[in-house]
Write a protein that holds these residues in place. Sequence first.
Motif, PDB file in Angstrom:
ATOM      1  N   ALA A   1       0.828  -1.205   0.000  1.00 25.38           N
ATOM      2  CA  ALA A   1       0.000   0.000   0.000  1.00 25.38           C
ATOM      3  C   ALA A   1       0.862   1.254   0.000  1.00 25.38           C
ATOM      4  N   PHE A   2       1.963   1.217   0.759  1.00 22.44           N
ATOM      5  CA  PHE A   2       2.897   2.339   0.750  1.00 22.44           C
ATOM      6  C   PHE A   2       3.480   2.531  -0.651  1.00 22.44           C
ATOM      7  N   GLY A   3       3.874   1.441  -1.294  1.00 22.98           N
ATOM      8  CA  GLY A   3       4.414   1.532  -2.645  1.00 22.98           C
ATOM      9  C   GLY A   3       3.400   2.062  -3.644  1.00 22.98           C
ATOM     10  N   ALA A   4       2.158   1.599  -3.537  1.00 19.79           N
ATOM     11  CA  ALA A   4       1.111   2.077  -4.440  1.00 19.79           C
ATOM     12  C   ALA A   4       0.861   3.567  -4.228  1.00 19.79           C
ATOM     13  N   GLY A   5       0.844   3.986  -2.964  1.00 18.29           N
ATOM     14  CA  GLY A   5       0.654   5.405  -2.673  1.00 18.29           C
ATOM     15  C   GLY A   5       1.796   6.244  -3.210  1.00 18.29           C
ATOM     16  N   SER A   6       3.026   5.735  -3.065  1.00 20.29           N
ATOM     17  CA  SER A   6       4.195   6.464  -3.576  1.00 20.29           C
ATOM     18  C   SER A   6       4.099   6.652  -5.081  1.00 20.29           C
ATOM     19  N   LEU A   7       3.748   5.593  -5.791  1.00 18.50           N
ATOM     20  CA  LEU A   7       3.629   5.679  -7.249  1.00 18.50           C
ATOM     21  C   LEU A   7       2.526   6.650  -7.652  1.00 18.50           C
TER      22      LEU A   7
ATOM     23  N   PHE B   1       4.755  10.978   0.665  1.00 20.87           N
ATOM     24  CA  PHE B   1       6.160  10.807   0.328  1.00 20.87           C
ATOM     25  C   PHE B   1       6.393  10.933  -1.176  1.00 20.87           C
ATOM     26  N   GLY B   2       5.617  10.227  -1.969  1.00 21.79           N
ATOM     27  CA  GLY B   2       5.809  10.245  -3.413  1.00 21.79           C
ATOM     28  C   GLY B   2       5.635  11.631  -4.004  1.00 21.79           C
ATOM     29  N   TRP B   3       4.638  12.370  -3.529  1.00 24.55           N
ATOM     30  CA  TRP B   3       4.378  13.727  -4.004  1.00 24.55           C
ATOM     31  C   TRP B   3       5.577  14.627  -3.719  1.00 24.55           C
ATOM     32  N   ASN B   4       6.018  14.666  -2.459  1.00 19.77           N
ATOM     33  CA  ASN B   4       7.122  15.561  -2.090  1.00 19.77           C
ATOM     34  C   ASN B   4       8.426  15.179  -2.788  1.00 19.77           C
ATOM     35  N   TRP B   5       8.705  13.870  -2.834  1.00 18.90           N
ATOM     36  CA  TRP B   5       9.966  13.419  -3.431  1.00 18.90           C
ATOM     37  C   TRP B   5      10.021  13.742  -4.921  1.00 18.90           C
ATOM     38  N   ALA B   6       8.942  13.477  -5.628  1.00 20.78           N
ATOM     39  CA  ALA B   6       8.925  13.765  -7.067  1.00 20.78           C
ATOM     40  C   ALA B   6       8.996  15.267  -7.325  1.00 20.78           C
ATOM     41  N   LEU B   7       8.303  16.038  -6.507  1.00 17.12           N
ATOM     42  CA  LEU B   7       8.266  17.484  -6.684  1.00 17.12           C
ATOM     43  C   LEU B   7       9.631  18.115  -6.437  1.00 17.12           C
TER      44      LEU B   7
ATOM     45  N   ARG C   1      -8.036   2.332   6.508  1.00 20.44           N
ATOM     46  CA  ARG C   1      -7.792   2.251   7.945  1.00 20.44           C
ATOM     47  C   ARG C   1      -6.329   1.920   8.229  1.00 20.44           C
ATOM     48  N   SER C   2      -5.460   2.424   7.384  1.00 19.38           N
ATOM     49  CA  SER C   2      -4.022   2.232   7.530  1.00 19.38           C
ATOM     50  C   SER C   2      -3.324   3.528   7.151  1.00 19.38           C
ATOM     51  N   LEU C   3      -2.176   3.769   7.747  1.00 16.27           N
ATOM     52  CA  LEU C   3      -1.387   4.947   7.387  1.00 16.27           C
ATOM     53  C   LEU C   3      -0.482   4.689   6.189  1.00 16.27           C
ATOM     54  N   ALA C   4      -0.459   3.462   5.676  1.00 16.12           N
ATOM     55  CA  ALA C   4       0.442   3.124   4.574  1.00 16.12           C
ATOM     56  C   ALA C   4       0.153   3.952   3.323  1.00 16.12           C
ATOM     57  N   LEU C   5      -1.099   3.995   2.892  1.00 13.62           N
ATOM     58  CA  LEU C   5      -1.442   4.713   1.666  1.00 13.62           C
ATOM     59  C   LEU C   5      -1.216   6.216   1.797  1.00 13.62           C
ATOM     60  N   PRO C   6      -1.697   6.875   2.870  1.00 13.09           N
ATOM     61  CA  PRO C   6      -1.419   8.311   2.987  1.00 13.09           C
ATOM     62  C   PRO C   6       0.062   8.645   3.127  1.00 13.09           C
ATOM     63  N   VAL C   7       0.826   7.825   3.860  1.00 11.49           N
ATOM     64  CA  VAL C   7       2.265   8.077   3.966  1.00 11.49           C
ATOM     65  C   VAL C   7       2.915   7.951   2.592  1.00 11.49           C
ATOM     66  N   GLY C   8       2.538   6.935   1.837  1.00 14.56           N
ATOM     67  CA  GLY C   8       3.088   6.758   0.495  1.00 14.56           C
ATOM     68  C   GLY C   8       2.745   7.903  -0.428  1.00 14.56           C
ATOM     69  N   LEU C   9       1.485   8.322  -0.431  1.00 12.26           N
ATOM     70  CA  LEU C   9       1.063   9.454  -1.253  1.00 12.26           C
ATOM     71  C   LEU C   9       1.854  10.708  -0.926  1.00 12.26           C
TER      72      LEU C   9
END
Length: 283
Positions: A86-92, A214-220, A204-212
């Motif tokens: 879920a973290f990986g999917a959010g990051s992508l 992270f991915g947004w800030n890192w790419a930006l 109901r997990s922090l994985a997706l929001p943390v990934g989103l």
Amino acid sequence: MKTIFLDSNGRPRNGWWMLVFIAFLLASRLAYTPVSRLLQDAGVPADALEPLRFGFLLIVTWACTRLRGETLSSVGFVLDRRWGRAFGAGSLLGIASVLLVALLIWAVGGVRLEPDPARSLAVLAQGAWIFLFVALFEETLFRGFAFQRLVDGAGAPIALLASGALFATSHWDNPDMHGATFAWATLELFLGSVLLGLAWLRTRSLALPVGLHFGWNWALGSLLGFDVSGFEQSGWFRPELLGTPEWTTGGAFGPEASVFAVVVDAVLVIMLWKWKGLVGRLA
């Protein structure tokens, strides 16, 4: 009087739990500041101190969950393969969203991207390290224990609106937050918070929001080299803003103050609102 403090199950009401969290958070600052200064005086590099804020916040969150007879997994930390996926999917998704925003800015003639002569894999790795702990800290703070108690006590819509307003206003002291940029950036940050809140509600997990996040800030910042929420970044590319209006590019604040970021956020909010989510399959 009992109903003011206790719910129908005889447990403290969610509002009191939020106050406990805030009190613990403020108390933790009394320890965090001297510890941080001590480590800096000892010569610990700034990058190595990135996990410190998150570590203190995690202790506060753990203490609150323990008082409720729960574990950190109840907040959304279940560090297994599903959490990682879920973290990986959010990051992508976060990376793809930023690339779409940048593409739209480029399409209207707002930016030229050229490789930075100082680019290196080390820059990308350093950015990933920093933005990972930024995402972990901010998502635990804004989508963690207190947000979840507000969802339980007041309902999801009110929790999303309240946390969105708090998240946006917490950035008002950032550099270049003025004029039209102030309005567009505030709206984008509000929608971004709603998006991240929905990501938690649907899983109901922090994985997706943390990934989103992270991915947004890192790419930006680390990949494209734009300013992130007003803070200058070194990236693989070096963007050159051209002569289009500031509301198209976000100006010195970065693309988060662009109309295109607002549009992309709004589309993602609608998508997540309609998505049935993974509740029950991702703890």
